[in-house]
Design a protein around this motif. Sequence first.
Motif, PDB file in Angstrom:
ATOM      1  N   PRO A 198      21.292 -25.421  87.590  1.00 10.56           N
ATOM      2  CA  PRO A 198      22.216 -25.318  86.458  1.00 10.56           C
ATOM      3  C   PRO A 198      22.178 -26.573  85.590  1.00 10.56           C
ATOM      4  CG  PRO A 198      23.419 -25.638  88.512  1.00 10.56           C
ATOM      5  CD  PRO A 198      21.975 -25.502  88.869  1.00 10.56           C
ATOM      6  N   PHE A 199      22.684 -26.416  84.357  1.00 13.35           N
ATOM      7  CA  PHE A 199      22.737 -27.572  83.459  1.00 13.35           C
ATOM      8  C   PHE A 199      24.063 -27.638  82.733  1.00 13.35           C
ATOM      9  CE2 PHE A 199      21.437 -24.353  80.443  1.00 13.35           C
ATOM     10  CZ  PHE A 199      21.782 -24.819  79.171  1.00 13.35           C
TER      11      PHE A 199
ATOM     12  N   ALA B 104      30.290 -35.796  70.160  1.00 12.96           N
ATOM     13  CA  ALA B 104      31.694 -36.034  69.822  1.00 12.96           C
ATOM     14  C   ALA B 104      32.500 -34.795  70.183  1.00 12.96           C
ATOM     15  CB  ALA B 104      31.835 -36.329  68.328  1.00 12.96           C
ATOM     16  N   GLN B 105      33.781 -34.996  70.429  1.00 14.06           N
ATOM     17  CA  GLN B 105      34.650 -33.858  70.702  1.00 14.06           C
ATOM     18  C   GLN B 105      34.753 -33.009  69.450  1.00 14.06           C
ATOM     19  OE1 GLN B 105      37.885 -36.368  72.095  1.00 14.06           O
ATOM     20  NE2 GLN B 105      37.752 -35.367  74.089  1.00 14.06           N
ATOM     21  N   LYS B 106      34.818 -31.701  69.631  1.00 16.12           N
ATOM     22  CA  LYS B 106      34.800 -30.796  68.481  1.00 16.12           C
ATOM     23  C   LYS B 106      36.169 -30.589  67.849  1.00 16.12           C
ATOM     24  CE  LYS B 106      34.666 -26.847  71.615  1.00 16.12           C
ATOM     25  NZ  LYS B 106      34.020 -25.639  71.975  1.00 16.12           N
ATOM     26  N   GLY B 107      37.250 -30.991  68.514  1.00 10.75           N
ATOM     27  CA  GLY B 107      38.568 -30.925  67.912  1.00 10.75           C
ATOM     28  C   GLY B 107      39.273 -29.586  68.048  1.00 10.75           C
ATOM     29  N   TYR B 108      38.701 -28.657  68.771  1.00  9.26           N
ATOM     30  CA  TYR B 108      39.346 -27.365  68.995  1.00  9.26           C
ATOM     31  C   TYR B 108      38.869 -26.816  70.329  1.00  9.26           C
ATOM     32  CZ  TYR B 108      34.864 -25.643  67.203  1.00  9.26           C
ATOM     33  OH  TYR B 108      33.523 -25.415  66.995  1.00  9.26           O
ATOM     34  N   GLY B 109      39.438 -25.711  70.744  1.00 12.40           N
ATOM     35  CA  GLY B 109      39.066 -25.123  72.040  1.00 12.40           C
ATOM     36  C   GLY B 109      39.418 -26.078  73.166  1.00 12.40           C
ATOM     37  N   THR B 110      38.501 -26.277  74.074  1.00 16.11           N
ATOM     38  CA  THR B 110      38.743 -27.164  75.220  1.00 16.11           C
ATOM     39  C   THR B 110      38.564 -28.635  74.860  1.00 16.11           C
ATOM     40  OG1 THR B 110      36.443 -26.988  75.928  1.00 16.11           O
ATOM     41  CG2 THR B 110      38.028 -25.408  76.893  1.00 16.11           C
ATOM     42  N   ASN B 111      37.921 -28.911  73.749  1.00 14.25           N
ATOM     43  CA  ASN B 111      37.739 -30.280  73.247  1.00 14.25           C
ATOM     44  C   ASN B 111      36.987 -31.177  74.236  1.00 14.25           C
ATOM     45  OD1 ASN B 111      38.134 -31.845  70.940  1.00 14.25           O
ATOM     46  ND2 ASN B 111      39.908 -32.882  71.817  1.00 14.25           N
ATOM     47  N   LYS B 112      36.077 -30.595  74.995  1.00 15.90           N
ATOM     48  CA  LYS B 112      35.330 -31.338  76.012  1.00 15.90           C
ATOM     49  C   LYS B 112      34.119 -32.052  75.413  1.00 15.90           C
ATOM     50  CE  LYS B 112      36.169 -28.029  79.746  1.00 15.90           C
ATOM     51  NZ  LYS B 112      35.463 -27.112  80.675  1.00 15.90           N
ATOM     52  N   LEU B 113      33.730 -33.153  76.061  1.00 14.97           N
ATOM     53  CA  LEU B 113      32.478 -33.827  75.719  1.00 14.97           C
ATOM     54  C   LEU B 113      31.332 -33.287  76.575  1.00 14.97           C
ATOM     55  CD1 LEU B 113      33.510 -37.561  75.209  1.00 14.97           C
ATOM     56  CD2 LEU B 113      32.593 -35.979  73.498  1.00 14.97           C
ATOM     57  N   ILE B 114      31.667 -32.714  77.726  1.00 14.57           N
ATOM     58  CA  ILE B 114      30.659 -32.126  78.613  1.00 14.57           C
ATOM     59  C   ILE B 114      31.007 -30.663  78.804  1.00 14.57           C
ATOM     60  CG2 ILE B 114      29.520 -32.211  80.857  1.00 14.57           C
ATOM     61  CD1 ILE B 114      30.495 -35.153  81.058  1.00 14.57           C
ATOM     62  N   GLU B 115      30.090 -29.798  78.406  1.00 13.93           N
ATOM     63  CA  GLU B 115      30.286 -28.350  78.521  1.00 13.93           C
ATOM     64  C   GLU B 115      29.516 -27.835  79.730  1.00 13.93           C
ATOM     65  OE1 GLU B 115      32.405 -26.795  76.750  1.00 13.93           O
ATOM     66  OE2 GLU B 115      32.618 -27.962  74.917  1.00 13.93           O
ATOM     67  N   GLY B 116      30.134 -26.941  80.457  1.00 14.01           N
ATOM     68  CA  GLY B 116      29.510 -26.383  81.648  1.00 14.01           C
ATOM     69  C   GLY B 116      30.304 -26.780  82.880  1.00 14.01           C
ATOM     70  N   VAL B 117      29.839 -26.334  84.020  1.00 18.26           N
ATOM     71  CA  VAL B 117      30.545 -26.559  85.282  1.00 18.26           C
ATOM     72  C   VAL B 117      29.897 -27.721  86.020  1.00 18.26           C
ATOM     73  CG1 VAL B 117      31.189 -25.508  87.483  1.00 18.26           C
ATOM     74  CG2 VAL B 117      31.114 -24.105  85.406  1.00 18.26           C
ATOM     75  N   TYR B 118      30.716 -28.675  86.429  1.00 19.41           N
ATOM     76  CA  TYR B 118      30.228 -29.818  87.195  1.00 19.41           C
ATOM     77  C   TYR B 118      31.359 -30.394  88.023  1.00 19.41           C
ATOM     78  CZ  TYR B 118      32.599 -32.606  83.655  1.00 19.41           C
ATOM     79  OH  TYR B 118      33.546 -33.144  82.819  1.00 19.41           O
ATOM     80  N   GLU B 119      30.991 -31.199  88.997  1.00 15.97           N
ATOM     81  CA  GLU B 119      31.972 -31.891  89.831  1.00 15.97           C
ATOM     82  C   GLU B 119      31.623 -33.365  89.879  1.00 15.97           C
ATOM     83  OE1 GLU B 119      32.746 -30.164  93.674  1.00 15.97           O
ATOM     84  OE2 GLU B 119      32.388 -28.137  92.894  1.00 15.97           O
ATOM     85  N   LYS B 120      32.655 -34.200  89.926  1.00 16.75           N
ATOM     86  CA  LYS B 120      32.448 -35.643  90.041  1.00 16.75           C
ATOM     87  C   LYS B 120      31.545 -35.925  91.233  1.00 16.75           C
ATOM     88  CE  LYS B 120      36.657 -37.202  87.867  1.00 16.75           C
ATOM     89  NZ  LYS B 120      37.868 -38.006  87.951  1.00 16.75           N
ATOM     90  N   GLY B 121      30.672 -36.899  91.064  1.00 16.92           N
ATOM     91  CA  GLY B 121      29.775 -37.298  92.137  1.00 16.92           C
ATOM     92  C   GLY B 121      28.430 -36.597  92.126  1.00 16.92           C
ATOM     93  N   GLU B 122      28.292 -35.531  91.328  1.00 11.57           N
ATOM     94  CA  GLU B 122      27.005 -34.833  91.282  1.00 11.57           C
ATOM     95  C   GLU B 122      25.951 -35.704  90.596  1.00 11.57           C
ATOM     96  OE1 GLU B 122      27.620 -30.095  91.275  1.00 11.57           O
ATOM     97  OE2 GLU B 122      28.183 -31.075  89.391  1.00 11.57           O
ATOM     98  N   LYS B 123      24.728 -35.564  91.080  1.00  9.62           N
ATOM     99  CA  LYS B 123      23.600 -36.289  90.503  1.00  9.62           C
ATOM    100  C   LYS B 123      22.997 -35.450  89.374  1.00  9.62           C
ATOM    101  CE  LYS B 123      19.213 -38.495  91.604  1.00  9.62           C
ATOM    102  NZ  LYS B 123      18.237 -38.830  92.642  1.00  9.62           N
TER     103      LYS B 123
END
Length: 175
Positions: free
Chosen positions: A83-84, A90-109
């Motif tokens: 997965p990627f 930059a944050q898009k200012g609407y919706g979830t306003n995330k800088l990282i899109e997709g599913v991830y967990e802290k500590g993943e390489k």
Amino acid sequence: MDTRLVEMLKRTGAVRFGDFTLSSGRKSKYYVDKYVFETNPLCLEAIGERIAGMIPPGTQKLAGIEIGSIPLAAIASVKSGMPFVIVRKAQKGYGTNKLIEGVYEKGEKVFVVEDVVTTAKGALGAIHTLRDAGLVVDSVVCIVDREEGGRENLEKEGISVLSLVKACELLGYKP
């Protein structure tokens, strides 16, 4: 040197000569048009296969940087089954306003996929975003390394850099 990929990039017109201003602001006598190789299905497939074969052991996610390396990360994801995530500039200012899109967990390489590296400003910004989110980043793959200091800038941050093609291989001389 990957002569097949070098020839493919040249044949598709991704390498152009003239007077260009790069995103870094630098002037150049040649330009690598990432959108030409990223929108050509044969180039994209060849690049995806190569990236999939370079994924470091222990990697759990690929990362594509908005906008240029998203197709590259996507095809590498398809070819590798890994997965990627997408890193926004930059944050898009609407919706979830995330800088990282997709599913991830802290500590993943994460293995960052970049299109063309000149100074590596874009890659470094993405790496800082990923690290700030608790992800582990220690390597990047780029399609073309222009050999203009980007590799060294990444290495100063503890990032190992893999490249599919170097500028000297595309041009036949050291830029």
